[in-house]
Design a protein around this motif. Structure first.
Motif, PDB file in Angstrom:
ATOM      1  N   ALA A  98       0.969  -0.906  -0.066  1.00 48.40           N
ATOM      2  CA  ALA A  98      -0.039   0.023  -0.026  1.00 48.40           C
ATOM      3  C   ALA A  98       1.009   1.449   0.136  1.00 48.40           C
ATOM      4  N   VAL A  99       2.193   1.434   0.776  1.00 49.27           N
ATOM      5  CA  VAL A  99       2.821   2.747   0.810  1.00 49.27           C
ATOM      6  C   VAL A  99       3.431   2.623  -0.624  1.00 49.27           C
ATOM      7  N   ALA A 100       4.154   1.215  -0.834  1.00 51.33           N
ATOM      8  CA  ALA A 100       5.048   1.906  -2.734  1.00 51.33           C
ATOM      9  C   ALA A 100       3.628   1.786  -3.533  1.00 51.33           C
ATOM     10  N   VAL A 101       2.273   1.533  -3.556  1.00 52.98           N
ATOM     11  CA  VAL A 101       1.369   2.555  -4.641  1.00 52.98           C
ATOM     12  C   VAL A 101       1.067   3.664  -4.345  1.00 52.98           C
ATOM     13  N   GLY A 102       1.643   3.561  -3.306  1.00 52.08           N
ATOM     14  CA  GLY A 102       0.847   5.378  -2.745  1.00 52.08           C
ATOM     15  C   GLY A 102       1.964   6.236  -3.304  1.00 52.08           C
ATOM     16  N   VAL A 103       3.377   6.173  -3.045  1.00 51.22           N
ATOM     17  CA  VAL A 103       4.365   6.588  -3.548  1.00 51.22           C
ATOM     18  C   VAL A 103       4.322   6.475  -5.010  1.00 51.22           C
ATOM     19  N   LEU A 104       4.676   5.364  -5.247  1.00 54.55           N
ATOM     20  CA  LEU A 104       4.623   5.195  -6.674  1.00 54.55           C
ATOM     21  C   LEU A 104       3.462   6.102  -7.711  1.00 54.55           C
ATOM     22  N   SER A 105       2.773   6.707  -7.458  1.00 51.21           N
ATOM     23  CA  SER A 105       1.384   6.838  -8.203  1.00 51.21           C
ATOM     24  C   SER A 105       1.307   8.662  -7.791  1.00 51.21           C
ATOM     25  N   GLN A 106       2.986   9.132  -7.616  1.00 49.24           N
ATOM     26  CA  GLN A 106       3.110  10.202  -7.374  1.00 49.24           C
ATOM     27  C   GLN A 106       3.940  10.643  -8.556  1.00 49.24           C
ATOM     28  N   PHE A 107       4.058   9.967  -9.372  1.00 47.37           N
ATOM     29  CA  PHE A 107       5.176  10.274 -10.468  1.00 47.37           C
ATOM     30  C   PHE A 107       5.273   9.413 -12.264  1.00 47.37           C
ATOM     31  N   LEU A 108       4.577  10.076 -12.617  1.00 48.11           N
ATOM     32  CA  LEU A 108       4.752   9.963 -14.084  1.00 48.11           C
ATOM     33  C   LEU A 108       5.638   8.541 -13.902  1.00 48.11           C
ATOM     34  N   TRP A 109       4.401   7.910 -14.603  1.00 47.97           N
ATOM     35  CA  TRP A 109       4.677   6.146 -15.560  1.00 47.97           C
ATOM     36  C   TRP A 109       5.419   6.181 -16.928  1.00 47.97           C
ATOM     37  N   SER A 110       4.468   6.577 -17.385  1.00 46.00           N
ATOM     38  CA  SER A 110       4.018   6.914 -19.171  1.00 46.00           C
ATOM     39  C   SER A 110       3.366   7.617 -19.540  1.00 46.00           C
ATOM     40  N   TYR A 111       3.944   8.125 -21.445  1.00 43.38           N
ATOM     41  CA  TYR A 111       2.812   9.003 -21.971  1.00 43.38           C
ATOM     42  C   TYR A 111       2.864   8.815 -22.313  1.00 43.38           C
ATOM     43  N   ARG A 112       1.951   9.317 -23.990  1.00 46.77           N
ATOM     44  CA  ARG A 112       1.860   8.968 -25.019  1.00 46.77           C
ATOM     45  C   ARG A 112       1.710  10.353 -26.286  1.00 46.77           C
ATOM     46  N   VAL A 113       2.353  10.678 -27.489  1.00 46.04           N
ATOM     47  CA  VAL A 113       2.342  11.414 -28.162  1.00 46.04           C
ATOM     48  C   VAL A 113       1.691  11.205 -29.370  1.00 46.04           C
ATOM     49  N   LEU A 114      -0.082  11.936 -29.434  1.00 51.11           N
ATOM     50  CA  LEU A 114      -0.914  11.750 -30.353  1.00 51.11           C
ATOM     51  C   LEU A 114      -1.002  13.201 -31.310  1.00 51.11           C
ATOM     52  N   GLY A 115      -1.525  12.838 -32.457  1.00 50.47           N
ATOM     53  CA  GLY A 115      -1.211  13.470 -33.225  1.00 50.47           C
ATOM     54  C   GLY A 115       0.214  13.697 -34.189  1.00 50.47           C
ATOM     55  N   SER A 162      -2.228  20.044 -26.913  1.00 47.90           N
ATOM     56  CA  SER A 162      -2.051  19.974 -24.967  1.00 47.90           C
ATOM     57  C   SER A 162      -1.664  18.408 -24.731  1.00 47.90           C
ATOM     58  N   VAL A 163      -1.473  18.648 -22.583  1.00 51.51           N
ATOM     59  CA  VAL A 163      -0.692  18.083 -21.920  1.00 51.51           C
ATOM     60  C   VAL A 163      -1.556  17.739 -20.617  1.00 51.51           C
ATOM     61  N   ASN A 164      -2.767  16.214 -21.527  1.00 51.77           N
ATOM     62  CA  ASN A 164      -3.151  16.231 -20.063  1.00 51.77           C
ATOM     63  C   ASN A 164      -2.647  14.575 -19.468  1.00 51.77           C
ATOM     64  N   LEU A 165      -2.768  15.269 -18.105  1.00 46.20           N
ATOM     65  CA  LEU A 165      -2.275  14.931 -16.967  1.00 46.20           C
ATOM     66  C   LEU A 165      -3.496  13.365 -16.628  1.00 46.20           C
ATOM     67  N   MET A 166      -3.700  11.903 -16.740  1.00 50.02           N
ATOM     68  CA  MET A 166      -4.503  11.093 -16.331  1.00 50.02           C
ATOM     69  C   MET A 166      -3.934  10.243 -15.329  1.00 50.02           C
ATOM     70  N   GLY A 167      -3.983  11.129 -13.811  1.00 50.13           N
ATOM     71  CA  GLY A 167      -3.643   9.972 -12.586  1.00 50.13           C
ATOM     72  C   GLY A 167      -2.159   9.941 -12.686  1.00 50.13           C
ATOM     73  N   CYS A 168      -1.245   8.845 -13.420  1.00 56.02           N
ATOM     74  CA  CYS A 168      -0.128   8.062 -13.651  1.00 56.02           C
ATOM     75  C   CYS A 168       0.950   7.999 -14.632  1.00 56.02           C
ATOM     76  N   THR A 169      -0.782   8.718 -15.864  1.00 54.24           N
ATOM     77  CA  THR A 169       0.191   8.584 -17.407  1.00 54.24           C
ATOM     78  C   THR A 169      -0.478   9.930 -17.444  1.00 54.24           C
ATOM     79  N   ALA A 170      -0.222  10.340 -19.158  1.00 54.76           N
ATOM     80  CA  ALA A 170      -0.427  11.704 -19.699  1.00 54.76           C
ATOM     81  C   ALA A 170      -0.406  11.505 -22.021  1.00 54.76           C
ATOM     82  N   ASP A 171      -1.883  11.972 -21.828  1.00 53.38           N
ATOM     83  CA  ASP A 171      -1.167  11.938 -23.142  1.00 53.38           C
ATOM     84  C   ASP A 171      -0.942  13.654 -23.711  1.00 53.38           C
TER      85      ASP A 171
END
Length: 392
Positions: A98-115, A162-171
């Motif tokens: 639970a602590v690891a999930v809480g800590v890791l959720s504060q960082f960007l895991w992955s992102y996609r480039v669209l368009g 446009s940079v859209n943050l969605m949880g730990c990911t971004a578009d």
């Protein structure tokens, strides 16, 4: 549903009460405020479910009602915890998870480039990294608006980002600039030849042809005139438009040496595997060898769960040895090289031209081979030449 969830966290038991007066037990429980859920008749008595605390309170009432209680099932969190009360490692793992999930959720895991259809995605990712968007970035440090402004300034060919943050990911969505349509000028002009050649076909849409098919023309010579004399003695100016096809001579010369050095891949290679987690990299293989001449390739693989790219993966760096080789050229191989070079020249330099004839002569000297290309292409040599109109 909410009642069932609360009941599970508090814990409950399913029981049956059998005896002479089971209905009296229900009356006594109602008077004493003991909640019995889902009461139902069973063989020789009644059944139901209740919380663990209420079950302790109903025992004296069962003796007064002269019935016998029997627990037939136990459900809920208290019983689960009791079942695993001796397994401290499981509890510690759950807490650490639970602590690891809480800590890791504060960082960007992955992102996609669209368009980015015709733009380089690698270049966009490099610019994003320079502006703070990369795997492992702390989400609290991301300020989207200035990042979007910087991207608009630094990336050519885009009009919106446009940079859209969605949880730990971004578009990261970009919109490319629309290509301006080519607007044909309607200013008065002539059509002249842009190369020397012999005209094979005239297709005049506007204007008056000054030459005929079969005529030889020089570069810059007038082919279609934009002047139209009127019957009243005046002149009408127009925008001459035509396709002029002519046979054009193309001369080129290429040279290659009789021998040359090149590097070739061998079977010797070294693989180095690294474990990647956010911005950390840890080597999984110990390989210290190297080659004087080498080619390096890197393959990245990331763990994907339910369509989400997780910040865990491997990176395999493969180093291949390059061996210097020497090749000799003879007349036959030189002719093949020159022939392929001519085909490539026609495909990329003259894609709209039709080859009429090809002739090339291979010569040999002490330094190598040379080839003189004498080819004829049928191509459109029309070129507009605007002129200014002044009135006296």
């Amino acid at each position: 549903m909410l009642v069932g969830v609360v009941r599970w966290f508090r814990g409950y038991v399913g029981f049956t009460a059998t005896g002479r007066f089971p209905e009296r037990l229900l009356n006594l429980a109602a008077v004493r405020g003991v909640n019995i859920a889902d009461p139902r008749p069973v063989e020789g008595g009644v059944g139901g479910i209740m919380s663990v605390s209420d079950y302790r309170r109903i025992r004296p009432l069962a003796r007064r009602a002269r019935v016998r209680l029997r627990v037939n099932r136990r459900r809920g969190l208290p019983f689960v915890l009791r079942r695993y009360r001796g397994r401290y490692g499981l509890a510690a793992g759950a807490v650490l998870g639970a602590v690891a999930v809480g800590v890791l959720s504060q960082f960007l895991w992955s992102y996609r480039v669209l368009g980015a259809d015709s733009l380089s995605e690698q270049h966009i990712r490099r610019v994003l990294a320079e502006n703070g968007i990369s795997v492992g970035t702390y989400l609290g440090d991301l300020d989207v608006e200035p990042i979007e402004r910087n991207l608009l300034r630094e990336l050519d060919g885009i009009t919106w980002v446009s940079v859209n943050l969605m949880g730990c990911t971004a578009d990261v969505e970009v919109r490319q600039k629309a290509q301006k349509p080519e607007i044909q000028s309607m200013e008065p002009c002539n059509v002249v030849a842009k190369a020397d050649g012999v005209i094979t076909k005239l297709k005049v849409r506007e204007g008056f042809a000054a030459v005929k098919e079969g005529s030889g023309v020089a570069a810059g010579e007038l082919i279609v005139s934009g002047f139209n004399p009127t019957k009243q003695g005046g002149v009408r100016y127009m925008h001459a438009d035509a396709d002029i096809y002519a046979d054009v001579i193309s001369k080129r010369e290429l040279k290659i040496p009789k021998s040359y050095n090149y590097y070739s891949l061998t079977e010797n290679k070294i693989d180095r595997t690294r474990l990647k987690f956010l911005w950390f990299e840890m080597p999984l293989s110990l390989s210290f060898g190297s080659f004087d001449h080498r080619a390096v390739t890197v393959r990245d693989r990331s763990l994907v769960l339910n369509g989400t790219v997780l910040p865990v993966g491997t990176s395999v760096e493969t180093t291949r040895e390059l061996e210097m080789c020497r090749a000799a050229t003879n007349e036959a191989s030189a002719s093949e090289i020159f022939r392929n070079a001519e085909l490539l020249y026609e495909a990329f330099s003259k894609p709209d031209s039709r080859p009429v004839s090809r002739k090339f002569v291979v010569n040999e000297d002490e330094n190598g081979y040379s080839c003189e290309f004498n080819c004829v292409f049928n191509e459109n040599i029309a070129q507009t030449a605007e002129f200014s109109v002044t009135e006296d």
